[in-house]
Design an enzyme around this catalytic site. Sequence first.
Site, PDB file in Angstrom:
ATOM      1  N   HIS A 205     -50.622 -19.295  53.122  1.00 46.41           N
ATOM      2  CA  HIS A 205     -50.675 -20.469  52.247  1.00 46.41           C
ATOM      3  C   HIS A 205     -51.883 -20.398  51.312  1.00 46.41           C
ATOM      4  CE1 HIS A 205     -48.446 -22.832  55.589  1.00 46.41           C
ATOM      5  NE2 HIS A 205     -47.638 -22.775  54.561  1.00 46.41           N
TER       6      HIS A 205
ATOM      7  N   ASP B  58     -48.344 -29.326  56.745  1.00 51.29           N
ATOM      8  CA  ASP B  58     -47.292 -28.750  55.912  1.00 51.29           C
ATOM      9  C   ASP B  58     -46.170 -29.726  55.567  1.00 51.29           C
ATOM     10  OD1 ASP B  58     -48.480 -26.204  55.698  1.00 51.29           O
ATOM     11  OD2 ASP B  58     -47.886 -25.786  57.766  1.00 51.29           O
TER      12      ASP B  58
ATOM     13  N   ASP C  64     -43.704 -25.381  65.644  1.00 47.25           N
ATOM     14  CA  ASP C  64     -44.851 -25.452  64.724  1.00 47.25           C
ATOM     15  C   ASP C  64     -45.255 -26.884  64.384  1.00 47.25           C
ATOM     16  OD1 ASP C  64     -45.676 -22.729  64.038  1.00 47.25           O
ATOM     17  OD2 ASP C  64     -43.635 -22.495  63.277  1.00 47.25           O
TER      18      ASP C  64
ATOM     19  N   CYS D 249     -54.646 -27.414  58.776  1.00 47.05           N
ATOM     20  CA  CYS D 249     -53.217 -27.586  59.019  1.00 47.05           C
ATOM     21  C   CYS D 249     -52.892 -28.528  60.169  1.00 47.05           C
ATOM     22  CB  CYS D 249     -52.538 -26.241  59.227  1.00 47.05           C
ATOM     23  SG  CYS D 249     -53.194 -25.354  60.610  1.00 47.05           S
TER      24      CYS D 249
HETATM   25  C1  CIR Z   1     -46.011 -21.400  60.175  1.00 48.45           C
HETATM   26  O1  CIR Z   1     -45.840 -20.205  59.957  1.00 48.45           O
HETATM   27  O2  CIR Z   1     -45.445 -22.264  59.505  1.00 48.45           O
HETATM   28  C2  CIR Z   1     -46.911 -21.798  61.314  1.00 48.45           C
HETATM   29  N1  CIR Z   1     -46.810 -20.833  62.364  1.00 48.45           N
HETATM   30  C3  CIR Z   1     -48.348 -21.916  60.845  1.00 48.45           C
HETATM   31  C4  CIR Z   1     -48.536 -22.989  59.813  1.00 48.45           C
HETATM   32  C5  CIR Z   1     -49.970 -23.178  59.434  1.00 48.45           C
HETATM   33  N2  CIR Z   1     -50.065 -24.168  58.420  1.00 48.45           N
HETATM   34  C6  CIR Z   1     -51.073 -24.285  57.587  1.00 48.45           C
HETATM   35  O3  CIR Z   1     -52.011 -23.517  57.635  1.00 48.45           O
HETATM   36  N3  CIR Z   1     -51.016 -25.259  56.697  1.00 48.45           N
END
Ligand code: CIR
Length: 255
Positions: free
Chosen positions: A162, A68, A62, A248
Site C-alpha cells: 500500500h 483498509d 484480515d 492499518c
Molecule cells: C492484506 O493483504 O490485505 C492484509 N494481509 C494486510 C493489510 C494491511 N493493511 C494496511 O497496511 N493498511
Amino acid sequence: MTTTLALTRAVSRSLSRCELTHLARRPIDLDRARAQHHAYEQALSALGARVVSLPEEPDLPDSVFVEDTAIVLDDVAVITRPGAESRRLETPTIARALAPYRALCTIEPPGTIDGGDVLRIGSTLFVGRSGRTEPQAISQLREHVAPHGITVVAVAVKGCLHLKSAVTQIDEDRVLVNPAWVNPGDFGLAWIEVDPDESSAANALRLGGSLLYPASYPRTRERLSRAGLTVLSVDVSELEKAEGAVTCCSLVLQV
Ligand code: CIR
C-alpha cells in the site's frame, strides 16, 4: 470539546489465512498476535484516544486491519471496496460503526480501493495506484470528497502493498518514506528516509503529538528520535507476518 476515537477490531481466529502479497507465509502465533493487538490498543489509549473495539469476525482473516475499509474525513466517511475479494465482507460492520459519527458514501463496483493506499496531508488525499487500488475507484473517491474541499492526487507506488507501507506523515512538515517504493518529493513536504536495512519501516501512526511505531525497526526509530520526534514503540511482529503494521489496525477520527 472533541474526542479522538480509535476504531479497532479484535484479531480473527482465521488470521493465519490472511492475504499475502509480498511476504512468504510463516506460522502466526494467534495468542501472541492478540496480546500484541491488545498492547497496541492500550498504546492508542495512552496517546489520548478512546478505543472502540469491534468484536472478532471469525471468518474474515484480515478483519483486524480496519484501515483498509474506510477513508474517514472531517464530515464524511467513504466506505471502500477492498481490492482483495476475501476482504469485501469487512465493510458492512465498519459502516455501521461509523454511521453515528459521519455521513457515509461508498465506492461501487467495479472500483476497488484500500484505505491503506490513502494518505491525507492537509486538504489533499494522496492515493497510491497499487495492486489493490485502481483508477476507477480513485475517480469515485475524487467525486465523493470534492464537495468537502478535498483534492485527490494519484501517485505511483511500486514494490510494496500500500501507499502507507511506503510513506506516512510524521509531523506538520515531514513524511517518513522509503524512496525505493515511492517518490519522496511527491508529497509537498520535507522527508526522512527509512534506514536502508528496514524497508518496511515507513509506516508510523501519528497520534496526540507522538508517533506509535513498530519495535521491529530500531534504526529508523533512532532517526525519528534524533529528528526530535516522540516515539512510542509497540511490538506488532505477529501482525507484520500478515503484512500489517501500525496504521492499518485502527481508524482514527475526531468526534
Ligand atoms: C492484506 O493483504 O490485505 C492484509 N494481509 C494486510 C493489510 C494491511 N493493511 C494496511 O497496511 N493498511
